[in-house]
Motif scaffolding. Structure first.
Motif, mmCIF file in Angstrom:
data_model
loop_
_atom_site.group_PDB
_atom_site.id
_atom_site.type_symbol
_atom_site.label_atom_id
_atom_site.label_comp_id
_atom_site.label_asym_id
_atom_site.label_seq_id
_atom_site.Cartn_x
_atom_site.Cartn_y
_atom_site.Cartn_z
ATOM 1 N N GLY A 1 18.446 -57.139 89.422
ATOM 2 C CA GLY A 1 17.351 -57.222 88.474
ATOM 3 C C GLY A 1 17.105 -58.586 87.861
ATOM 4 O O GLY A 1 16.155 -58.762 87.104
ATOM 5 N N GLY A 2 17.953 -59.550 88.152
ATOM 6 C CA GLY A 2 17.741 -60.886 87.612
ATOM 7 C C GLY A 2 16.540 -61.561 88.257
ATOM 8 O O GLY A 2 15.983 -61.085 89.232
ATOM 9 N N GLY A 3 16.155 -62.688 87.670
ATOM 10 C CA GLY A 3 15.033 -63.426 88.219
ATOM 11 C C GLY A 3 14.454 -64.393 87.223
ATOM 12 O O GLY A 3 15.056 -64.671 86.181
ATOM 13 N N LEU A 4 13.270 -64.891 87.541
ATOM 14 C CA LEU A 4 12.567 -65.845 86.698
ATOM 15 C C LEU A 4 11.505 -65.115 85.883
ATOM 16 O O LEU A 4 10.726 -64.321 86.431
ATOM 17 N N VAL A 5 11.477 -65.379 84.594
ATOM 18 C CA VAL A 5 10.504 -64.741 83.715
ATOM 19 C C VAL A 5 10.038 -65.758 82.679
ATOM 20 O O VAL A 5 10.802 -66.662 82.296
ATOM 21 N N GLN A 6 8.800 -65.611 82.240
ATOM 22 C CA GLN A 6 8.260 -66.521 81.233
ATOM 23 C C GLN A 6 8.762 -66.146 79.845
ATOM 24 O O GLN A 6 9.101 -64.977 79.591
ATOM 25 N N PRO A 7 8.812 -67.108 78.935
ATOM 26 C CA PRO A 7 9.175 -66.783 77.547
ATOM 27 C C PRO A 7 8.279 -65.678 76.999
ATOM 28 O O PRO A 7 7.059 -65.676 77.234
ATOM 29 N N ALA B 1 20.817 -67.512 81.654
ATOM 30 C CA ALA B 1 22.256 -67.429 81.912
ATOM 31 C C ALA B 1 22.498 -66.558 83.142
ATOM 32 O O ALA B 1 21.589 -65.868 83.615
ATOM 33 N N VAL B 2 23.730 -66.594 83.613
ATOM 34 C CA VAL B 2 24.186 -65.597 84.569
ATOM 35 C C VAL B 2 24.713 -64.415 83.755
ATOM 36 O O VAL B 2 25.555 -64.602 82.877
ATOM 37 N N TYR B 3 24.200 -63.251 84.040
ATOM 38 C CA TYR B 3 24.579 -62.031 83.318
ATOM 39 C C TYR B 3 25.562 -61.222 84.158
ATOM 40 O O TYR B 3 25.315 -60.968 85.347
ATOM 41 N N TYR B 4 26.661 -60.833 83.517
ATOM 42 C CA TYR B 4 27.723 -60.089 84.192
ATOM 43 C C TYR B 4 27.892 -58.728 83.532
ATOM 44 O O TYR B 4 27.896 -58.632 82.301
ATOM 45 N N CYS B 5 28.059 -57.697 84.344
ATOM 46 C CA CYS B 5 28.410 -56.415 83.753
ATOM 47 C C CYS B 5 29.921 -56.225 83.813
ATOM 48 O O CYS B 5 30.616 -56.844 84.628
ATOM 49 N N ASN B 6 30.384 -55.384 82.944
ATOM 50 C CA ASN B 6 31.813 -55.168 82.734
ATOM 51 C C ASN B 6 32.022 -53.686 82.455
ATOM 52 O O ASN B 6 31.200 -53.068 81.776
ATOM 53 N N GLY C 1 27.615 -61.014 88.950
ATOM 54 C CA GLY C 1 26.664 -61.776 88.137
ATOM 55 C C GLY C 1 25.274 -61.818 88.746
ATOM 56 O O GLY C 1 25.113 -61.804 89.970
ATOM 57 N N THR C 2 24.294 -61.869 87.872
ATOM 58 C CA THR C 2 22.901 -62.018 88.308
ATOM 59 C C THR C 2 22.223 -63.029 87.391
ATOM 60 O O THR C 2 22.409 -62.986 86.172
ATOM 61 N N LEU C 3 21.477 -63.946 87.978
ATOM 62 C CA LEU C 3 20.894 -65.054 87.227
ATOM 63 C C LEU C 3 19.572 -64.646 86.598
ATOM 64 O O LEU C 3 18.676 -64.127 87.277
ATOM 65 N N VAL C 4 19.462 -64.922 85.314
ATOM 66 C CA VAL C 4 18.203 -64.740 84.575
ATOM 67 C C VAL C 4 17.757 -66.109 84.095
ATOM 68 O O VAL C 4 18.505 -66.804 83.404
#
Length: 118
Positions: A8-14, A91-96, A111-114
């Motif tokens: 689900g990560g990716g590039l998004v506008q503010p 950031a890179v988002y990690y689940c735990n 990890g998935t990059l946002v």
């Protein structure tokens, strides 16, 4: 063997929104708390949000009111709905997850990059 796989990560506008998913698979007896962490470039990994097996949630002050954590116990999946995203959320988002399988331990996803940018 237990695995956590984020997506689900990716590039998004503010100001935009994004939803992350993390699915646990393998020989799982039960999953206790699940959560999300993130690591921005050049910074230490920080805790973002957590959810218990019963659905109680907690959030870091920096994301409170903008992010929502949820889980589907039938699918062994945790979600992070992110809204009103800011460049500093990049950031890179990690689940735990705290998982009982053949042993009881803490597992991490890859990890998935946002990226929040114009």
């Amino acid at each position: 063997q237990v695995q956590l796989v984020e997506s689900g990560g990716g590039l998004v506008q503010p100001g935009g929104s994004l939803r992350l998913s993390c699915a646990a698979s393998g020989s799982i007896f039960s999953i206790n708390a699940m959560g999300w962490y993130r690591q921005a470039p050049g910074k230490q990994r920080e805790w973002v949000a957590a959810i218990t097996a019963g659905g109680s949630t907690n959030y870091a002050d920096s994301v409170k009111g903008r992010f929502t954590i949820s889980r589907d116990n039938a699918k062994n999946t945790v979600y992070l709905q992110m809204s009103s995203l800011k460049p500093e959320d990049t950031a890179v988002y990690y689940c735990n997850a705290d998982i009982l399988s053949s042993w009881h331990g803490e597992y991490w996803g890859q990890g998935t990059l946002v990226t929040v940018s114009e």
